[in-house]
Design a protein around this motif. Structure first.
Motif, PDB file in Angstrom:
ATOM      1  N   GLY A 145      -2.191   5.238   2.905  1.00 38.41           N
ATOM      2  CA  GLY A 145      -3.255   4.303   2.586  1.00 38.41           C
ATOM      3  C   GLY A 145      -3.710   3.493   3.782  1.00 38.41           C
ATOM      4  O   GLY A 145      -3.255   3.709   4.918  1.00 38.41           O
ATOM      5  N   THR A 205       6.005  -0.881   7.772  1.00 39.09           N
ATOM      6  CA  THR A 205       6.359  -2.065   7.003  1.00 39.09           C
ATOM      7  C   THR A 205       6.933  -3.140   7.907  1.00 39.09           C
ATOM      8  O   THR A 205       7.889  -2.892   8.653  1.00 39.09           O
ATOM      9  CB  THR A 205       7.380  -1.707   5.909  1.00 39.09           C
ATOM     10  OG1 THR A 205       6.766  -0.814   4.982  1.00 39.09           O
ATOM     11  CG2 THR A 205       7.850  -2.959   5.185  1.00 39.09           C
ATOM     12  N   VAL A 260       4.603  -0.751   3.082  1.00 34.45           N
ATOM     13  CA  VAL A 260       4.123   0.604   2.814  1.00 34.45           C
ATOM     14  C   VAL A 260       5.208   1.317   2.019  1.00 34.45           C
ATOM     15  O   VAL A 260       6.285   1.615   2.542  1.00 34.45           O
ATOM     16  CB  VAL A 260       3.805   1.365   4.107  1.00 34.45           C
ATOM     17  CG1 VAL A 260       3.202   2.735   3.775  1.00 34.45           C
ATOM     18  CG2 VAL A 260       2.862   0.554   4.984  1.00 34.45           C
ATOM     19  N   SER A 261       4.912   1.567   0.759  1.00 32.96           N
ATOM     20  CA  SER A 261       5.931   2.138  -0.120  1.00 32.96           C
ATOM     21  C   SER A 261       5.271   2.804  -1.316  1.00 32.96           C
ATOM     22  O   SER A 261       4.218   2.358  -1.781  1.00 32.96           O
ATOM     23  CB  SER A 261       6.885   1.042  -0.601  1.00 32.96           C
ATOM     24  OG  SER A 261       7.799   1.553  -1.548  1.00 32.96           O
ATOM     25  N   SER A 262       5.901   3.855  -1.801  1.00 29.36           N
ATOM     26  CA  SER A 262       5.405   4.508  -2.999  1.00 29.36           C
ATOM     27  C   SER A 262       6.108   3.963  -4.233  1.00 29.36           C
ATOM     28  O   SER A 262       5.821   4.393  -5.347  1.00 29.36           O
ATOM     29  CB  SER A 262       5.598   6.028  -2.892  1.00 29.36           C
ATOM     30  OG  SER A 262       6.960   6.340  -2.637  1.00 29.36           O
ATOM     31  N   PRO A 299       5.755   4.342   5.923  1.00 25.50           N
ATOM     32  CA  PRO A 299       6.777   3.354   5.551  1.00 25.50           C
ATOM     33  C   PRO A 299       7.313   2.580   6.753  1.00 25.50           C
ATOM     34  O   PRO A 299       7.631   1.388   6.627  1.00 25.50           O
ATOM     35  CB  PRO A 299       7.860   4.213   4.895  1.00 25.50           C
ATOM     36  CG  PRO A 299       7.108   5.373   4.311  1.00 25.50           C
ATOM     37  CD  PRO A 299       6.017   5.655   5.299  1.00 25.50           C
ATOM     38  N   VAL A 342       0.846  -1.181   0.000  1.00 27.30           N
ATOM     39  CA  VAL A 342       0.000   0.000   0.000  1.00 27.30           C
ATOM     40  C   VAL A 342       0.889   1.242   0.000  1.00 27.30           C
ATOM     41  O   VAL A 342       2.014   1.205   0.518  1.00 27.30           O
ATOM     42  CB  VAL A 342      -0.947  -0.006   1.226  1.00 27.30           C
ATOM     43  CG1 VAL A 342      -0.158   0.076   2.530  1.00 27.30           C
ATOM     44  CG2 VAL A 342      -1.984   1.101   1.140  1.00 27.30           C
ATOM     45  N   GLN A 343       0.395   2.308  -0.582  1.00 26.02           N
ATOM     46  CA  GLN A 343       1.155   3.555  -0.599  1.00 26.02           C
ATOM     47  C   GLN A 343       1.051   4.265   0.752  1.00 26.02           C
ATOM     48  O   GLN A 343       0.077   4.060   1.494  1.00 26.02           O
ATOM     49  CB  GLN A 343       0.626   4.467  -1.703  1.00 26.02           C
ATOM     50  CG  GLN A 343       0.881   3.950  -3.104  1.00 26.02           C
ATOM     51  CD  GLN A 343       0.474   4.955  -4.172  1.00 26.02           C
ATOM     52  OE1 GLN A 343      -0.284   5.890  -3.900  1.00 26.02           O
ATOM     53  NE2 GLN A 343       0.981   4.762  -5.374  1.00 26.02           N
ATOM     54  N   PRO A 344       2.026   5.095   1.065  1.00 21.89           N
ATOM     55  CA  PRO A 344       1.941   5.883   2.303  1.00 21.89           C
ATOM     56  C   PRO A 344       0.637   6.672   2.356  1.00 21.89           C
ATOM     57  O   PRO A 344       0.206   7.245   1.347  1.00 21.89           O
ATOM     58  CB  PRO A 344       3.150   6.811   2.213  1.00 21.89           C
ATOM     59  CG  PRO A 344       4.132   6.042   1.387  1.00 21.89           C
ATOM     60  CD  PRO A 344       3.311   5.311   0.368  1.00 21.89           C
TER      61      PRO A 344
END
Length: 119
Positions: A16, A90, A117-119, A87, A12-14
């Protein structure tokens, strides 16, 4: 014995959200506490959140206000709603169950589910 089946991890993106689920089966009649721990690479496993049979909850300071733990007793399932993910969230997340039988404590762990958690 208690068997735990986890689901809901992923990428998931930061900022989210994700919801983790953990369903318990087996000797569930004497479960005292359910919850979640996490372990990041190179780090020790740490408490994320716990919920007791009476409904009281504990959260790690790092997740307060962002994560919510809940429990469906009819389904013997514990959930972790994770919002505003960062992030640093994670990790591999592990479901935890504690029960008491015959005056003795027993603990059980799920297999773990990865949250990234990462873009």
């Amino acid at each position: 014995q208690v068997q735990l089946v986890e689901s809901g991890g992923g990428l998931v993106q930061p900022g989210g959200s994700l919801r983790l689920s953990c369903a318990a089966s087996g000797s569930i009649f004497s479960i005292a506490v359910m919850g979640w721990y996490r372990q990041a690479p190179g780090e020790q496993r740490e408490l994320v959140a716990l919920i007791r049979g009476g409904g009281s909850m504990n959260y790690a300071d790092s997740v307060k206000g962002r994560f919510t733990i809940s429990r469906d007793n009819a389904k013997n399932t514990v959930y972790l709603q994770m919002n505003s993910l960062k992030p640093e969230d994670t990790a591999v997340y592990y479901c935890y169950v504690g029960r008491i039988e015959g005056g003795k404590p027993y603990t059980y762990w799920g297999q773990g589910t990865q949250v990234t958690v990462s873009s």
